[in-house]
Design an enzyme around this catalytic site. Sequence first.
Site, PDB file in Angstrom:
ATOM      1  N   GLY A  45      -1.705  -2.717  -3.572  1.00  0.00           N
ATOM      2  CA  GLY A  45      -1.455  -1.804  -2.469  1.00  0.00           C
ATOM      3  C   GLY A  45      -0.562  -0.678  -2.941  1.00  0.00           C
ATOM      4  CB  CYS A 105       7.678  -3.343  -4.679  1.00  0.00           C
ATOM      5  SG  CYS A 105       7.463  -1.663  -4.073  1.00  0.00           S
ATOM      6  CG  LEU A 106       2.743  -1.115  -7.856  1.00  0.00           C
ATOM      7  CD1 LEU A 106       1.530  -0.223  -7.633  1.00  0.00           C
ATOM      8  CD2 LEU A 106       2.605  -1.900  -9.155  1.00  0.00           C
ATOM      9  CG  HIS A 147       4.694  -4.932   0.353  1.00  0.00           C
ATOM     10  ND1 HIS A 147       5.668  -5.675  -0.275  1.00  0.00           N
ATOM     11  CD2 HIS A 147       4.618  -3.762  -0.338  1.00  0.00           C
ATOM     12  CE1 HIS A 147       6.159  -4.975  -1.301  1.00  0.00           C
ATOM     13  NE2 HIS A 147       5.524  -3.809  -1.360  1.00  0.00           N
TER      14      HIS A 147
END
Length: 196
Positions: A45, A105-106, A147
């Site tokens: 995502g 999380c990126l 998220h």
Amino acid sequence: MVLPIVAYGDPVLRKETETITKDFPRLDELIENMFETMYDARGIGLAAPQIGEPIRLFVVDATPFEDDDDLSEAEQKFVADFKRVFINPRMLEETGDEWAFNEGCLSIPEVREDVFRQRNIVLEYEDENFKKHKESFNGIVARIIQHEYDHIEGILFTDKLSPLKKRLIKGKLANISKGNISVDYRMKFPNAKKKR
């Protein structure tokens, strides 16, 4: 085109995001670049603030969970082709027992923690053609959406951790914002020292 992902500490990740319309400049290109950027970083995502755009847009591709043995057969089937664009989403409902899942999380590389979220959601959103949808999601897909939805609300998964966990990762977060971390995808660090 692969875009740099904004790292923890950048104000854009906390900014109030704006609703967009069909005439948003080069939206198709932006969506394509977001998917390409997400795949390059091996994500599932990506929200627009993570590439520096404070708008209500995120993309999701849950297909990597297709072979996850922790999912029921029905869930595996559902995620097998779950790839979506969410424009101007609005969370209508979050219900069900909270369950923990190890999230990352990126924008916050190398930090993973258990986060509690509710199992079921109802979301109103527009797709890439600005067709309106009202849909229910549950399980892993609901979690991914929650998220990414948090991102467009200026919330990071680390905000949901206990005070103790937050203290334990404080140093890691500071290092991420300064760029004192090794990642294999393009990133933009808010507090990195300028190279001379």
